[in-house]
Design a protein around this motif. Structure first.
Motif, mmCIF file in Angstrom:
data_model
loop_
_atom_site.group_PDB
_atom_site.id
_atom_site.type_symbol
_atom_site.label_atom_id
_atom_site.label_comp_id
_atom_site.label_asym_id
_atom_site.label_seq_id
_atom_site.Cartn_x
_atom_site.Cartn_y
_atom_site.Cartn_z
ATOM 1 N N GLY A 193 -1.081 8.996 -8.849
ATOM 2 C CA GLY A 193 -0.643 7.489 -8.443
ATOM 3 C C GLY A 193 0.641 7.483 -7.603
ATOM 4 O O GLY A 193 1.242 8.473 -7.821
ATOM 5 N N PHE A 194 0.933 6.507 -6.941
ATOM 6 C CA PHE A 194 2.353 6.473 -6.438
ATOM 7 C C PHE A 194 3.183 5.900 -7.310
ATOM 8 O O PHE A 194 3.194 5.204 -7.982
ATOM 9 N N ASP A 195 4.526 6.499 -7.274
ATOM 10 C CA ASP A 195 5.657 6.023 -8.159
ATOM 11 C C ASP A 195 6.396 4.809 -7.371
ATOM 12 O O ASP A 195 5.848 4.655 -6.336
ATOM 13 N N HIS A 196 7.629 4.653 -8.127
ATOM 14 C CA HIS A 196 8.106 3.454 -7.578
ATOM 15 C C HIS A 196 8.816 3.619 -6.014
ATOM 16 O O HIS A 196 9.050 2.809 -5.211
ATOM 17 N N GLY A 197 9.143 4.831 -5.985
ATOM 18 C CA GLY A 197 9.796 5.437 -4.824
ATOM 19 C C GLY A 197 8.617 5.175 -3.456
ATOM 20 O O GLY A 197 9.287 5.202 -2.340
ATOM 21 N N VAL A 198 7.522 5.186 -3.700
ATOM 22 C CA VAL A 198 6.499 4.876 -2.826
ATOM 23 C C VAL A 198 6.079 3.527 -2.545
ATOM 24 O O VAL A 198 6.037 2.615 -1.648
ATOM 25 N N PHE A 199 5.560 2.864 -3.650
ATOM 26 C CA PHE A 199 4.905 1.684 -3.686
ATOM 27 C C PHE A 199 5.955 0.520 -3.509
ATOM 28 O O PHE A 199 5.717 -0.633 -3.076
ATOM 29 N N VAL A 200 7.295 0.536 -3.856
ATOM 30 C CA VAL A 200 8.214 -0.307 -3.662
ATOM 31 C C VAL A 200 8.405 -0.357 -2.115
ATOM 32 O O VAL A 200 8.376 -1.797 -1.605
ATOM 33 N N PRO A 201 8.851 0.549 -1.254
ATOM 34 C CA PRO A 201 8.861 0.112 0.078
ATOM 35 C C PRO A 201 7.634 -0.151 0.819
ATOM 36 O O PRO A 201 7.741 -1.074 1.725
ATOM 37 N N MET A 202 6.581 0.352 0.424
ATOM 38 C CA MET A 202 5.078 -0.220 0.695
ATOM 39 C C MET A 202 5.006 -1.545 0.714
ATOM 40 O O MET A 202 4.457 -2.372 1.498
ATOM 41 N N LEU A 203 5.264 -2.110 -0.649
ATOM 42 C CA LEU A 203 4.973 -3.527 -0.892
ATOM 43 C C LEU A 203 6.138 -4.513 0.135
ATOM 44 O O LEU A 203 5.686 -5.266 0.727
ATOM 45 N N ALA A 204 7.211 -3.717 0.111
ATOM 46 C CA ALA A 204 8.315 -4.543 0.936
ATOM 47 C C ALA A 204 8.024 -4.631 2.388
ATOM 48 O O ALA A 204 8.327 -5.635 3.164
ATOM 49 N N ILE A 205 7.401 -3.671 3.100
ATOM 50 C CA ILE A 205 6.981 -3.885 4.395
ATOM 51 C C ILE A 205 5.547 -4.388 4.672
ATOM 52 O O ILE A 205 5.143 -4.425 5.713
ATOM 53 N N ASN A 206 4.802 -4.683 3.440
ATOM 54 C CA ASN A 206 3.466 -5.171 3.336
ATOM 55 C C ASN A 206 2.606 -4.179 4.105
ATOM 56 O O ASN A 206 1.736 -4.574 5.239
ATOM 57 N N ALA A 207 2.794 -3.004 3.994
ATOM 58 C CA ALA A 207 1.835 -1.798 4.577
ATOM 59 C C ALA A 207 0.294 -2.207 4.455
ATOM 60 O O ALA A 207 -0.223 -2.408 3.374
ATOM 61 N N PRO A 208 -0.439 -1.934 5.419
ATOM 62 C CA PRO A 208 -1.836 -1.949 5.419
ATOM 63 C C PRO A 208 -2.231 -0.679 4.344
ATOM 64 O O PRO A 208 -1.841 -0.018 4.119
ATOM 65 N N GLN A 209 -3.414 -1.270 3.696
ATOM 66 C CA GLN A 209 -3.831 -0.453 2.671
ATOM 67 C C GLN A 209 -4.672 0.919 3.137
ATOM 68 O O GLN A 209 -4.739 1.870 2.343
ATOM 69 N N ASN A 210 -4.731 0.770 4.356
ATOM 70 C CA ASN A 210 -5.610 1.971 4.840
ATOM 71 C C ASN A 210 -4.843 3.209 5.587
ATOM 72 O O ASN A 210 -5.394 3.948 6.334
ATOM 73 N N ILE A 211 -3.444 2.626 5.768
ATOM 74 C CA ILE A 211 -2.687 3.754 6.324
ATOM 75 C C ILE A 211 -2.355 5.035 5.578
ATOM 76 O O ILE A 211 -2.251 5.070 4.223
ATOM 77 N N PRO A 212 -2.622 6.258 6.066
ATOM 78 C CA PRO A 212 -2.205 7.449 5.343
ATOM 79 C C PRO A 212 -0.886 7.717 5.051
ATOM 80 O O PRO A 212 0.065 7.521 5.766
ATOM 81 N N ILE A 213 -0.555 7.823 3.727
ATOM 82 C CA ILE A 213 0.722 8.106 2.961
ATOM 83 C C ILE A 213 0.716 9.634 2.686
ATOM 84 O O ILE A 213 -0.071 9.901 1.803
ATOM 85 N N VAL A 214 1.622 10.073 2.790
ATOM 86 C CA VAL A 214 1.896 11.507 2.402
ATOM 87 C C VAL A 214 3.225 11.521 1.729
ATOM 88 O O VAL A 214 4.354 11.204 2.539
ATOM 89 N N THR A 215 3.526 12.028 0.475
ATOM 90 C CA THR A 215 4.548 11.900 -0.257
ATOM 91 C C THR A 215 5.406 13.415 -0.540
ATOM 92 O O THR A 215 4.520 14.490 -0.580
ATOM 93 N N VAL A 216 6.462 13.537 -0.111
ATOM 94 C CA VAL A 216 7.205 15.022 -0.004
ATOM 95 C C VAL A 216 8.186 14.782 -1.002
ATOM 96 O O VAL A 216 9.048 13.995 -1.040
#
Length: 206
Positions: A41-64
């Motif tokens: 699952g995504f931690d807060h370092g990922v889901f917080v900015p994604m929520l803030a920019i209202n990112a579409p659910q189908n965009i690919p996300i890679v965490t480093v």
């Protein structure tokens, strides 16, 4: 996106040669990357900015992940290695925070609220100056942020929340970015805000 993740690993680990055949990959000697295909699952370092920019659910996300030692030079080099992604429409987000002293956030540590604000503002202002004065040949200035920025130990008792900024900085210093470093830093945008009453900033490099 597994394909994007694999390319990121390749950019970090593979040889990059100049016209004379010299290996110029800035990160290779500092970090070795590996692809973790386990479902997480995504931690807060990922889901917080994604929520803030209202990112579409189908965009690919890679965490480093960050390097465990939080070495500044390694994270700048990581950004330099990832610089070619900027030309491919990949948005590189350094998800961190310009101030991260949990004791100060919640009124601990024996420092008054006004003093916390003063220290945070001085650190924040100094950080902007440091970023604007750097260049591909002067990353040593940024690497010494602990000793040069006011209240650095107070504002960041541990460094992990500032390292993502240095990764993104590295992407505009990388030779493969296709960007003019001086122009990027001249037009770097600082967005200041208060978090729980404490001043801090985001930065945009475009």
């Amino acid at each position: 996106s597994v394909e994007l993740a694999e390319r990121i690993v390749s950019l970090i680990n593979n040889d990059v040669s100049d016209k004379e055949g010299n290996d110029i990959n800035p990160i290779k000697s500092l970090i070795h990357a590996k692809l973790d295909k386990r479902h997480r699952g995504f931690d807060h370092g990922v889901f917080v900015p994604m929520l803030a920019i209202n990112a579409p659910q189908n965009i690919p996300i890679v965490t480093v992940s960050l390097a465990n030692d939080h070495d500044t030079s390694a994270h700048i080099a990581l950004g330099q290695a990832l610089a070619p992604l900027r030309n491919d429409g990949v948005l590189i987000i350094g998800s961190g925070l310009g101030f991260h002293n949990l004791g100060a956030f919640f009124g601990g540590g024996g420092v008054s609220a006004e003093e916390v604000k003063k220290r945070a503002q001085e650190f924040d202002d100094g950080l902007e100056i440091l970023l604007r004065e750097t260049s591909e040949k002067k990353t040593s200035m940024v690497e010494k942020w602990r000793s040069t920025l006011p209240w650095s130990q107070f504002c960041h008792p541990t460094a992990e929340h500032l390292m993502p900024l240095f990764v993104v900085l590295g992407t505009v210093l990388g030779t493969g970015s296709g960007y003019d470093t001086e122009v990027c830093l001249e037009y770097m945008e600082r967005i200041s805000f208060d978090m729980m009453g404490i001043p801090t900033s985001h930065y945009i490099f475009d």
